[in-house]
Write an enzyme that holds these catalytic residues in place. Sequence first.
Site, PDB file in Angstrom:
ATOM      1  N   ASP A  13       0.812  -1.224   0.000  1.00 45.00           N
ATOM      2  CA  ASP A  13       0.000   0.000   0.000  1.00 45.00           C
ATOM      3  C   ASP A  13       0.845   1.274   0.000  1.00 45.00           C
ATOM      4  O   ASP A  13       0.445   2.290   0.560  1.00 45.00           O
ATOM      5  CB  ASP A  13      -0.953   0.036   1.212  1.00 45.00           C
ATOM      6  CG  ASP A  13      -1.806  -1.218   1.298  1.00 45.00           C
ATOM      7  OD1 ASP A  13      -2.237  -1.674   0.239  1.00 45.00           O
ATOM      8  OD2 ASP A  13      -2.015  -1.731   2.410  1.00 45.00           O
ATOM      9  N   GLY A  15       1.545   3.046  -2.540  1.00 49.02           N
ATOM     10  CA  GLY A  15       1.198   3.946  -3.650  1.00 49.02           C
ATOM     11  C   GLY A  15       1.947   3.562  -4.914  1.00 49.02           C
ATOM     12  O   GLY A  15       2.250   4.417  -5.740  1.00 49.02           O
ATOM     13  N   GLY A  40      -4.099  -4.234  -4.396  1.00 46.58           N
ATOM     14  CA  GLY A  40      -5.062  -3.244  -4.856  1.00 46.58           C
ATOM     15  C   GLY A  40      -4.306  -2.020  -5.312  1.00 46.58           C
ATOM     16  O   GLY A  40      -3.586  -1.407  -4.539  1.00 46.58           O
ATOM     17  N   HIS A  41      -4.410  -1.707  -6.574  1.00 47.66           N
ATOM     18  CA  HIS A  41      -3.722  -0.531  -7.103  1.00 47.66           C
ATOM     19  C   HIS A  41      -4.750   0.493  -7.523  1.00 47.66           C
ATOM     20  O   HIS A  41      -5.577   0.225  -8.382  1.00 47.66           O
ATOM     21  CB  HIS A  41      -2.853  -0.921  -8.303  1.00 47.66           C
ATOM     22  CG  HIS A  41      -1.686  -1.782  -7.918  1.00 47.66           C
ATOM     23  ND1 HIS A  41      -0.816  -2.312  -8.839  1.00 47.66           N
ATOM     24  CD2 HIS A  41      -1.250  -2.183  -6.731  1.00 47.66           C
ATOM     25  CE1 HIS A  41       0.102  -3.010  -8.205  1.00 47.66           C
ATOM     26  NE2 HIS A  41      -0.142  -2.954  -6.925  1.00 47.66           N
ATOM     27  N   THR A  42      -4.695   1.644  -6.886  1.00 50.43           N
ATOM     28  CA  THR A  42      -5.661   2.687  -7.237  1.00 50.43           C
ATOM     29  C   THR A  42      -4.975   3.750  -8.078  1.00 50.43           C
ATOM     30  O   THR A  42      -3.922   4.258  -7.700  1.00 50.43           O
ATOM     31  CB  THR A  42      -6.213   3.351  -5.954  1.00 50.43           C
ATOM     32  OG1 THR A  42      -6.618   2.309  -5.077  1.00 50.43           O
ATOM     33  CG2 THR A  42      -7.393   4.247  -6.247  1.00 50.43           C
ATOM     34  N   GLN A 223       2.096  -6.012  -3.057  1.00 53.52           N
ATOM     35  CA  GLN A 223       2.439  -6.078  -1.624  1.00 53.52           C
ATOM     36  C   GLN A 223       3.767  -5.339  -1.381  1.00 53.52           C
ATOM     37  O   GLN A 223       3.994  -4.336  -2.026  1.00 53.52           O
ATOM     38  CB  GLN A 223       2.491  -7.517  -1.110  1.00 53.52           C
ATOM     39  CG  GLN A 223       1.125  -8.207  -1.040  1.00 53.52           C
ATOM     40  CD  GLN A 223       0.709  -8.822  -2.352  1.00 53.52           C
ATOM     41  OE1 GLN A 223       1.481  -9.502  -2.991  1.00 53.52           O
ATOM     42  NE2 GLN A 223      -0.510  -8.582  -2.761  1.00 53.52           N
ATOM     43  N   ARG A 302     -10.212  -2.511   4.910  1.00 55.57           N
ATOM     44  CA  ARG A 302      -9.796  -2.472   6.325  1.00 55.57           C
ATOM     45  C   ARG A 302      -9.016  -1.202   6.639  1.00 55.57           C
ATOM     46  O   ARG A 302      -8.257  -0.698   5.805  1.00 55.57           O
ATOM     47  CB  ARG A 302      -8.902  -3.680   6.646  1.00 55.57           C
ATOM     48  CG  ARG A 302      -9.676  -4.975   6.720  1.00 55.57           C
ATOM     49  CD  ARG A 302      -8.759  -6.131   7.035  1.00 55.57           C
ATOM     50  NE  ARG A 302      -7.855  -6.428   5.931  1.00 55.57           N
ATOM     51  CZ  ARG A 302      -6.906  -7.350   5.976  1.00 55.57           C
ATOM     52  NH1 ARG A 302      -6.714  -8.049   7.084  1.00 55.57           N
ATOM     53  NH2 ARG A 302      -6.140  -7.578   4.935  1.00 55.57           N
TER      54      ARG A 302
END
Length: 425
Positions: A13, A15, A40-42, A223, A302
């Site tokens: 996470d 970025g 999860g890549h935003t 990760q 979460r």
Amino acid sequence: MPTTVLIGAQWGDEGKGKVTDHLSETADVVVRYQGGNNAGHTIVVGDERFALTLIPSGVLYPQVTPVIGNGCVIDPSVLVKEMAELDSRGIDPSRLRISGNAHLIMPYHRKLDAVMERFLGQQQIGTTKRGIGPAYMDKYSRHGIRVQDLFDPKIFRQKLEIALKDKNKILTKVYNSLPIDPEPIAEEYLGYADKLRDHVTDTSLLLFEAHQAGKQIIFEGAQGTLLDIDHGTYPFVTSSNPTAGGATTGSGIGPKAIDRVIGVAKAYITRVGTGPFPTELHDETGARMVELGGEFGTVTGRRRRCGWLDLVALRYATRVNGLTELALTKLDILSSFDTLKVAVAYDSLGERFDEFPRQQRILYNCNPVYEELPGWNTDISGVRLYDDLPGEARQYIEYVEKAIGIPVTTIGVGPARDATVERTA
Ligand code: IMP
């Protein structure tokens, strides 16, 4: 053209999505080499927000060939959905290439992930419950089912039956759960074959040829270093190798092909799931980081645990990955703090540690030794040139560089694609 590996230098996470997206502007191939839809890549493009879990974020650029390498584990239901979603938003997923050697996440992997976690009670890892660990367990016990098996229904059914013989005993006798029927799984999974057929190829050869032709290749780690199965805070880790070495085994390219290894770290640090976290803040400051940084997981929603930047861990990540440079993200989140702390060493069980401890017992008892640096108390989200950053922000960055011995070449100052300050290495 350099071949670049991009690695999470903390607990995920960091970025990475935004940094990969930025690098992808000029890339030809972007590769995922480990993990699955636990990532999860935003990426924010204009008013649109893309949350990708499996498809490399480079897909958003039309010239990029996105590749899912052999080291990944693929839940085809998620993959097919992600492809359809991109398609519906005007992004062509037909360029996606998938290794036939990647392993499939099966419904019983998800089920096992859930019951195994429940069984662990207080000792649970806090997994994403996407079946990642059980899928890798099957890979290494050589009971896995691979993407290529989808194209041979007879073999697929045979492998599924063998797997379920074993899994159903475990589910019913160990975990007191209901057994799983193979037939609906076979029907569902064989139904994916036609949707994926045109995408499956020898991705190792594809990468070799792209490299020979001088194309620009980016390996997008999922990760982070401290979640690595070998180099992370075991057992509170994921089941793959996010570290730089994973890029070669997880894609079938030789190490000499790699020129740059970029680490991505937040200007502070976060973690989801359980496990040791020396600089974790349980106070008001930690709560402010959650709020200002929007620190909720892309995949599971979460709340992330937050803390001050840990330079001991970052120096460790620099070493085990052979980082050549660092991208420091979300610096703007620290803009309203009067003073900033960074951990420069740990105290544990009466001893001082300057290097990241490898022993779980020591790590669990670590108290950070902090240095304090002045905050800048100014909005920096509009800054695009390094020299326009406030002196205290530059001091913070240069302190980090000195501590880890590599340059900080990219600084994130906001979520938008262009909210970045570039420096040459
Ligand atoms: P798993 O990968 O679902 O098995 O989860 C193992 C550990 O890795 C848990 O602590 C998860 O919260 C963590 N984890 C897995 N994927 C990510 C990610 O993309 N970002 C942050 N943490 C992750």
